[in-house]
Design an enzyme around this catalytic site. Sequence first.
Site, PDB file in Angstrom:
ATOM      1  N   HIS A 412       0.813  -1.220   0.000  1.00 38.29           N
ATOM      2  CA  HIS A 412       0.000   0.000   0.000  1.00 38.29           C
ATOM      3  C   HIS A 412       0.847   1.271   0.000  1.00 38.29           C
ATOM      4  CE1 HIS A 412      -3.784   1.896  -0.024  1.00 38.29           C
ATOM      5  NE2 HIS A 412      -4.428   1.077   0.774  1.00 38.29           N
ATOM      6  N   ASP A 416      -2.129   1.925  -4.788  1.00 36.78           N
ATOM      7  CA  ASP A 416      -3.390   2.289  -4.148  1.00 36.78           C
ATOM      8  C   ASP A 416      -4.454   1.236  -4.427  1.00 36.78           C
ATOM      9  OD1 ASP A 416      -2.278   4.657  -3.207  1.00 36.78           O
ATOM     10  OD2 ASP A 416      -2.851   5.771  -5.005  1.00 36.78           O
TER      11      ASP A 416
END
Length: 440
Positions: A412, A416
């Site tokens: 992450h 995204d």
Amino acid sequence: MARYSFRLPDIGEGIAEAEIVAWHVKIGERVEEDAQLADMMTDKATVEMESPVSGIVVELAGEVGDLIPIGSTLAVIETDDEGAVDAPPTDTPVEQEIVAETPGAEEISDVEVATPTPQPARAGLVEAPSLPSENKSGPSTSSGQTDHGAKVLASPAVRARAADLGVDLGQVHAEGDRIRHADLDAFLRYSGGQGYHAPGASRARADEPIKVIGMRRKIAENMAASKRAIPHFTYVDEMDVTALEEMRADLNANRGGRPKLTMLPFLIVAICRTIPQFPMINARYDDEAGIVTRYGAVHLGMATQTDAGLMVPVIRDAQDMNVWQLASEITRLAEAARTGKAKVDELSGSTLTITSLGPLGGIATTPVINRPEVAIIGPNKIVERPVFAKNPQGGDEIRRAKLMNLSISCDHRVVDGWDAASYVQALKKLVETPVLLFAD
């Protein structure tokens, strides 16, 4: 007679130490020149160490599982030559001491596990109640008699419980005038499993301490580092692979001498075709330097289960291969990994990894990223279910469909959630319309 100290040589760029994963000699044995001494594992591969001289092994540097610094003495061999002999010195300081000091030292042939010494009973503990001797005329029933023919006194509840446990009440010692639940508990606690076995139950096995060494230790270290350093998230979506499975069956029926196609080559083609739109997926993150490198070529890691543990051979330039070439390369690399013949450069340098459990794939998986990559893709098993669809007249109909969930875990810090979901949707379009896999 002279002694030759064989020092662990530099076996890879940037390698500071190696782990002993197997000894092929014992102290006191004779070893011939060029014969195998030990197998040493680095972060990249297992390397065979061969003896540079012939002679008797008098010292070995540690046990299986020990880490040996580059340049330290791995073995001492007593040769027939006169004069002191030693391996060429290295610049690396010697940190590992020799474990076996004399020719009479204990032989090291395998991982030794210490067995706990039984401890004596502590004062003040209640002794186990004495158990009657075995019935010489055969076992009595749970509702029957003692060894001497006297009727066993017990409540219906105790008798029912004993019957469920398979316990002969004639062997249970009563503290009072009849057998109670406490007496039954004491029998179960102190009998050590002798004289009864609950119906349908399994017997306990002995505990088995296993030293974590070699490939298993490397896997443990890498997985722990990945989960510790990378904030994972996983996205899962369902794909209709009915048309793709029909195409695969047709191609296999007409493959001639070419390899049989599984689902994997088609998925790899789809992965490579969608990567240019989502370059953040095919990347590696150097978190120490703070640099993300997006790769133009797809060097696809292929998680492969072996007897030694999980290995990840790499399909180089997967974007340049068709399904037949991919099928051949998948078979070759998997066989090399399972037989221990994979080369160092075939086990490193991947930019993206795919992991598949085949028919054991489950409904969904949450695969762990192969650090320093930023994504890993996991197809799950194919199941057949009814689905609603539109017929040519515009109405609804129910048809049989082959469905497969596909998981993707991402870093992450780099990828995204929107990027991951959009990438899987692009994959889904190609998989559900497989003719696009072969269109320019």
